[in-house]
Design a protein around this motif. Structure first.
Motif, short mmCIF file in Angstrom:
data_model
loop_
_atom_site.label_atom_id
_atom_site.label_comp_id
_atom_site.label_asym_id
_atom_site.label_seq_id
_atom_site.Cartn_x
_atom_site.Cartn_y
_atom_site.Cartn_z
N ILE A 138 0.83 -1.20 0.00
CA ILE A 138 0.00 0.00 0.00
C ILE A 138 0.87 1.26 0.00
O ILE A 138 0.61 2.21 -0.73
N VAL A 139 1.91 1.26 0.82
CA VAL A 139 2.81 2.42 0.90
C VAL A 139 3.48 2.67 -0.45
O VAL A 139 3.59 3.81 -0.91
N ILE A 140 3.93 1.61 -1.11
CA ILE A 140 4.60 1.76 -2.40
C ILE A 140 3.65 2.34 -3.43
O ILE A 140 3.98 3.27 -4.18
N VAL A 141 2.43 1.80 -3.49
CA VAL A 141 1.46 2.27 -4.49
C VAL A 141 1.09 3.72 -4.24
O VAL A 141 0.93 4.51 -5.19
N VAL A 142 0.96 4.10 -2.97
CA VAL A 142 0.56 5.47 -2.64
C VAL A 142 1.72 6.45 -2.79
O VAL A 142 1.53 7.57 -3.30
N ALA A 143 2.93 6.04 -2.39
CA ALA A 143 4.06 6.96 -2.34
C ALA A 143 4.78 7.13 -3.67
O ALA A 143 5.23 8.22 -4.01
N VAL A 144 4.90 6.04 -4.42
CA VAL A 144 5.65 6.10 -5.69
C VAL A 144 4.74 6.63 -6.79
O VAL A 144 3.59 6.19 -6.91
N PRO A 145 5.22 7.58 -7.61
CA PRO A 145 4.40 8.05 -8.74
C PRO A 145 3.94 6.90 -9.63
O PRO A 145 4.73 6.01 -9.96
N ALA A 146 2.69 6.90 -9.99
CA ALA A 146 2.11 5.77 -10.72
C ALA A 146 2.83 5.51 -12.03
O ALA A 146 3.01 4.35 -12.43
N MET A 147 3.25 6.55 -12.72
CA MET A 147 3.89 6.34 -14.01
C MET A 147 5.19 5.54 -13.89
O MET A 147 5.60 4.88 -14.85
N VAL A 148 5.81 5.57 -12.71
CA VAL A 148 7.06 4.83 -12.52
C VAL A 148 6.80 3.33 -12.58
O VAL A 148 7.42 2.60 -13.35
N TYR A 149 5.85 2.83 -11.75
CA TYR A 149 5.63 1.39 -11.78
C TYR A 149 4.80 0.95 -12.98
O TYR A 149 4.88 -0.20 -13.39
N PHE A 150 4.06 1.86 -13.61
CA PHE A 150 3.40 1.50 -14.87
C PHE A 150 4.43 1.21 -15.95
O PHE A 150 4.33 0.21 -16.68
N LEU A 151 5.44 2.08 -16.04
CA LEU A 151 6.49 1.87 -17.05
C LEU A 151 7.30 0.61 -16.75
O LEU A 151 7.69 -0.12 -17.67
N MET A 152 7.56 0.36 -15.46
CA MET A 152 8.31 -0.84 -15.09
C MET A 152 7.52 -2.10 -15.46
O MET A 152 8.09 -3.08 -15.95
N ILE A 153 6.21 -2.07 -15.20
CA ILE A 153 5.36 -3.21 -15.57
C ILE A 153 5.37 -3.41 -17.08
O ILE A 153 5.51 -4.54 -17.57
N GLN A 154 5.23 -2.32 -17.81
CA GLN A 154 5.19 -2.43 -19.27
C GLN A 154 6.51 -2.95 -19.83
O GLN A 154 6.52 -3.76 -20.76
#
Length: 314
Positions: A138-154
């Motif tokens: 939860i902390v990671i999803v809330v604290a990290v900008p969404a575009m960062v983990y979206f790009l990592m997932i992609q």
């Protein structure tokens, strides 16, 4: 209940009127190129002025606003200027809406199936490794900008599992990554609030009394705690679902999904003000509908809540 619904409906109409009026007025402050499109280069200044006059853009703002609402009541949102020239805005939105609805419903189903059980387990095993693991997520999803983990997932998940990086309507495997990205935020939200409400319930006196009477933990958890914890969550579920259905602007652009989110980006970039107005109306309407449905669902889940004069939940 009927009186409350009528009151909320009137408030919603007023809210929509204010939102659309503000957006309409702001768009009229933008340069005229947004209404001329590609034809601007082929027109002389005099021809441009005649064209804008024929569109009614040289009328006083109040007259333009009145004409817009008259057309809106008749179901006319105008025609696209630059995105798909002279095509009705309503037709364009309808073509895009199905993609947003399908991805939104899929993401909602995934987030409910994962987020609610995760919150229940975190509350049940409070302070243990599972609770800490869920809290970390939860902390990671809330604290990290969404575009960062979206790009990592992609970039990385698509490579590790050999999944398509971009949407292809003829390849169901290309649906997986956008659904995961859309569901990450709601999963964290459902888990966080479910855990919070369940922990609050577990500390109440009636739970202590039930334990003192020898009621099993399983019965306490599923018959009492979960049921009462879900009541405040019910208020926000419809709004969250409708917001998710409208789709994420960034995700639809990132994965090239031809939905309403990507349409809004394209319309703004091309200065197609009529399309922007139509999409703002759709998004605002869905958000307001979600708030009303949240109140109604909360009253249905808990009959003790009365939605009447002096008893509104908001």
């Amino acid at each position: 209940m009927v009186k409350y619904i009528a009151k909320r409906f009137a408030q919603s109409i007023l809210t929509l009127f204010i939102i659309i009026t503000i957006v309409f007025s702001l768009l009229r402050l933008m340069p005229d190129e947004g209404y001329l499109g590609a034809a601007a280069e082929k027109m002389s200044p005099e021809q441009q002025e005649i064209y804008l006059t024929n569109l009614g853009l040289r009328d006083p703002l109040l007259v333009q606003l009145k004409n817009f609402y008259v057309d809106l009541i008749q179901g006319d949102l105008g025609k696209s200027i630059t995105y798909r020239t002279d095509v009705p805005v309503l037709d364009i939105i309808q073509d895009k809406m199905m993609y947003s609805i399908l991805f939104g419903l899929g993401a909602v189903a995934l987030s409910l199936l994962v987020g609610v059980p995760l919150g229940i387990l975190m509350a049940q095993f409070k302070g243990r490794w599972l609770d800490r693991l869920g809290t970390g997520y939860i902390v990671i999803v809330v604290a990290v900008p969404a575009m960062v983990y979206f790009l990592m997932i992609q970039m990385y998940i698509s490579e590790w599992f050999n999944l398509p990086m971009l949407f292809d309507e003829y390849n169901p495997r290309s649906f997986i990554l956008p659904l995961i990205c859309l569901a990450l935020g709601p999963i964290a939200s459902y888990a966080m609030w479910m855990r919070r409400y369940m922990v609050d319930e577990l500390n109440k006196d009636y739970i202590k009394l039930a334990r003192a009477k020898g009621v099993t933990e399983r019965t306490i958890m599923f018959r009492h705690v979960m049921r009462n914890a879900f009541i405040p969550m019910a208020q926000y579920l419809p709004a969250t679902i409708l917001f998710t259905i409208t789709g994420s602007i960034y995700i639809e652009s990132l994965f090239s999904i031809p939905g309403m989110g990507g349409l809004l980006v394209d319309a703004i970039q091309r200065q197609d003000n009529n399309v922007v107005q139509g999409l703002v109306l759709v998004f605002s309407s869905l958000g307001i509908i979600g708030l009303i449905l949240g109140d109604l669902l909360m009253a249905i889940v808990d009959p003790r809540i009365k939605l009447g004069k002096g008893d509104s939940v908001r």
